[in-house]
Motif scaffolding. Structure first.
Motif, PDB file in Angstrom:
ATOM      1  N   ARG A   1       0.858  -1.181   0.000  1.00  0.00           N
ATOM      2  CA  ARG A   1       0.000   0.000   0.000  1.00  0.00           C
ATOM      3  C   ARG A   1       0.893   1.229   0.000  1.00  0.00           C
ATOM      4  N   GLN A   2       0.734   2.109   0.890  1.00  0.00           N
ATOM      5  CA  GLN A   2       1.614   3.274   1.018  1.00  0.00           C
ATOM      6  C   GLN A   2       2.442   3.150   2.294  1.00  0.00           C
ATOM      7  N   VAL A   3       2.673   1.917   2.732  1.00  0.00           N
ATOM      8  CA  VAL A   3       3.435   1.671   3.954  1.00  0.00           C
ATOM      9  C   VAL A   3       4.786   1.069   3.590  1.00  0.00           C
ATOM     10  N   THR A   4       5.843   1.651   4.102  1.00  0.00           N
ATOM     11  CA  THR A   4       7.180   1.090   3.946  1.00  0.00           C
ATOM     12  C   THR A   4       7.611   0.603   5.324  1.00  0.00           C
ATOM     13  N   LEU A   5       7.924  -0.684   5.410  1.00  0.00           N
ATOM     14  CA  LEU A   5       8.262  -1.308   6.687  1.00  0.00           C
ATOM     15  C   LEU A   5       9.746  -1.612   6.745  1.00  0.00           C
ATOM     16  N   PHE A   6      10.400  -1.127   7.789  1.00  0.00           N
ATOM     17  CA  PHE A   6      11.810  -1.406   8.055  1.00  0.00           C
ATOM     18  C   PHE A   6      11.867  -2.283   9.299  1.00  0.00           C
ATOM     19  N   LYS A   7      12.661  -3.367   9.245  1.00  0.00           N
ATOM     20  CA  LYS A   7      12.774  -4.270  10.388  1.00  0.00           C
ATOM     21  C   LYS A   7      14.241  -4.522  10.717  1.00  0.00           C
ATOM     22  N   PRO A   8      14.864  -3.557  11.397  1.00  0.00           N
ATOM     23  CA  PRO A   8      16.261  -3.794  11.802  1.00  0.00           C
ATOM     24  C   PRO A   8      16.328  -4.919  12.834  1.00  0.00           C
ATOM     25  N   GLU A   9      17.487  -5.548  12.896  1.00  0.00           N
ATOM     26  CA  GLU A   9      17.672  -6.658  13.831  1.00  0.00           C
ATOM     27  C   GLU A   9      18.948  -6.485  14.632  1.00  0.00           C
ATOM     28  N   GLY A  10      18.924  -6.999  15.852  1.00  0.00           N
ATOM     29  CA  GLY A  10      20.123  -6.996  16.693  1.00  0.00           C
ATOM     30  C   GLY A  10      20.383  -5.658  17.343  1.00  0.00           C
ATOM     31  N   ARG A  11      21.582  -5.176  17.149  1.00  0.00           N
ATOM     32  CA  ARG A  11      22.035  -3.955  17.810  1.00  0.00           C
ATOM     33  C   ARG A  11      21.874  -2.754  16.882  1.00  0.00           C
ATOM     34  N   MET A  12      21.310  -1.684  17.423  1.00  0.00           N
ATOM     35  CA  MET A  12      21.251  -0.413  16.698  1.00  0.00           C
ATOM     36  C   MET A  12      22.394   0.446  17.225  1.00  0.00           C
ATOM     37  N   ASP A  13      23.591   0.025  16.858  1.00  0.00           N
ATOM     38  CA  ASP A  13      24.796   0.775  17.193  1.00  0.00           C
ATOM     39  C   ASP A  13      25.274   1.435  15.908  1.00  0.00           C
ATOM     40  N   LEU A  14      26.550   1.733  15.786  1.00  0.00           N
ATOM     41  CA  LEU A  14      27.050   2.401  14.595  1.00  0.00           C
ATOM     42  C   LEU A  14      26.740   1.599  13.330  1.00  0.00           C
ATOM     43  N   GLN A  15      27.019   0.314  13.364  1.00  0.00           N
ATOM     44  CA  GLN A  15      26.792  -0.538  12.195  1.00  0.00           C
ATOM     45  C   GLN A  15      25.298  -0.684  11.893  1.00  0.00           C
ATOM     46  N   GLY A  16      24.515  -1.005  12.896  1.00  0.00           N
ATOM     47  CA  GLY A  16      23.074  -1.172  12.696  1.00  0.00           C
ATOM     48  C   GLY A  16      22.381   0.131  12.329  1.00  0.00           C
ATOM     49  N   GLY A  17      22.824   1.233  12.926  1.00  0.00           N
ATOM     50  CA  GLY A  17      22.256   2.538  12.615  1.00  0.00           C
ATOM     51  C   GLY A  17      22.559   2.951  11.183  1.00  0.00           C
ATOM     52  N   ASN A  18      23.795   2.684  10.739  1.00  0.00           N
ATOM     53  CA  ASN A  18      24.157   2.999   9.362  1.00  0.00           C
ATOM     54  C   ASN A  18      23.363   2.155   8.372  1.00  0.00           C
ATOM     55  N   ALA A  19      23.143   0.885   8.708  1.00  0.00           N
ATOM     56  CA  ALA A  19      22.355   0.012   7.828  1.00  0.00           C
ATOM     57  C   ALA A  19      20.931   0.545   7.683  1.00  0.00           C
ATOM     58  N   LEU A  20      20.339   0.972   8.794  1.00  0.00           N
ATOM     59  CA  LEU A  20      18.985   1.534   8.733  1.00  0.00           C
ATOM     60  C   LEU A  20      18.980   2.826   7.923  1.00  0.00           C
ATOM     61  N   SER A  21      19.950   3.683   8.138  1.00  0.00           N
ATOM     62  CA  SER A  21      20.025   4.940   7.386  1.00  0.00           C
ATOM     63  C   SER A  21      20.140   4.689   5.890  1.00  0.00           C
ATOM     64  N   GLN A  22      20.916   3.678   5.503  1.00  0.00           N
ATOM     65  CA  GLN A  22      21.061   3.347   4.086  1.00  0.00           C
ATOM     66  C   GLN A  22      19.750   2.846   3.502  1.00  0.00           C
ATOM     67  N   LYS A  23      19.022   2.031   4.250  1.00  0.00           N
ATOM     68  CA  LYS A  23      17.722   1.525   3.771  1.00  0.00           C
ATOM     69  C   LYS A  23      16.731   2.674   3.610  1.00  0.00           C
ATOM     70  N   ILE A  24      16.726   3.581   4.556  1.00  0.00           N
ATOM     71  CA  ILE A  24      15.818   4.726   4.477  1.00  0.00           C
ATOM     72  C   ILE A  24      16.188   5.603   3.279  1.00  0.00           C
ATOM     73  N   ALA A  25      17.488   5.813   3.077  1.00  0.00           N
ATOM     74  CA  ALA A  25      17.932   6.644   1.957  1.00  0.00           C
ATOM     75  C   ALA A  25      17.586   6.020   0.611  1.00  0.00           C
ATOM     76  N   ALA A  26      17.453   4.696   0.558  1.00  0.00           N
ATOM     77  CA  ALA A  26      17.154   4.006  -0.697  1.00  0.00           C
ATOM     78  C   ALA A  26      15.674   4.086  -1.076  1.00  0.00           C
ATOM     79  N   VAL A  27      14.827   4.488  -0.147  1.00  0.00           N
ATOM     80  CA  VAL A  27      13.395   4.571  -0.417  1.00  0.00           C
ATOM     81  C   VAL A  27      13.100   5.809  -1.263  1.00  0.00           C
ATOM     82  N   VAL A  28      12.281   5.610  -2.276  1.00  0.00           N
ATOM     83  CA  VAL A  28      11.824   6.747  -3.074  1.00  0.00           C
ATOM     84  C   VAL A  28      10.560   7.264  -2.392  1.00  0.00           C
TER      85      VAL A  28
END
Length: 117
Positions: free
Chosen positions: A7-34
């Motif tokens: 629909r108009q929902v974009t779901l992100f499901k990070p896993e494990g630790r939201m530290d530098l590595q996990g935070g960067n992974a989430l930021s990259q996924k968000i940046a990839a969304v149009v």
């Protein structure tokens, strides 16, 4: 990390630790969304057991990006450890936090979730 678009929902499901590595992974996924105005971005934290300042930065950057594009970012399934970090930093009052992903979908279907403009 997984993410889906339905629909108009974009779901992100990070896993494990939201530290530098996990935070960067989430930021990259968000940046990839149009982004499209009116989209709902949901960050499901059910599998996140730790968050530090780097994880918080990725959430805040995601919120800023969503608002810039007239989208709405919410988080759900916040674990006790992550909720404590959000409360200590007072970010629990900045984010819309839902108990479950289903709660988010119910609000969307009821059209009572308003996208900030």
């Amino acid at each position: 990390m997984t993410f889906t678009l339905e629909r108009q929902v974009t779901l992100f499901k990070p896993e494990g630790r939201m530290d530098l590595q996990g935070g960067n992974a989430l930021s990259q996924k968000i940046a990839a969304v149009v982004p499209a105005p009116g989209q709902i971005w949901v960050i499901d934290l059910v599998k996140v057991d730790f968050m530090d300042s780097s994880g918080l930065v990725s959430l805040v950057k995601g919120l800023k990006t969503a608002r810039q594009h007239n989208c709405h970012l919410v988080i759900c399934n916040v674990t006790a450890a992550v909720r404590l970090v959000l409360e200590l930093t007072h970010l629990d009052s900045v984010f819309d936090i839902f108990n479950t992903y289903e709660d988010v979908l119910n609000i969307i279907e009821d059209k009572s979730l308003v996208v900030a403009s």
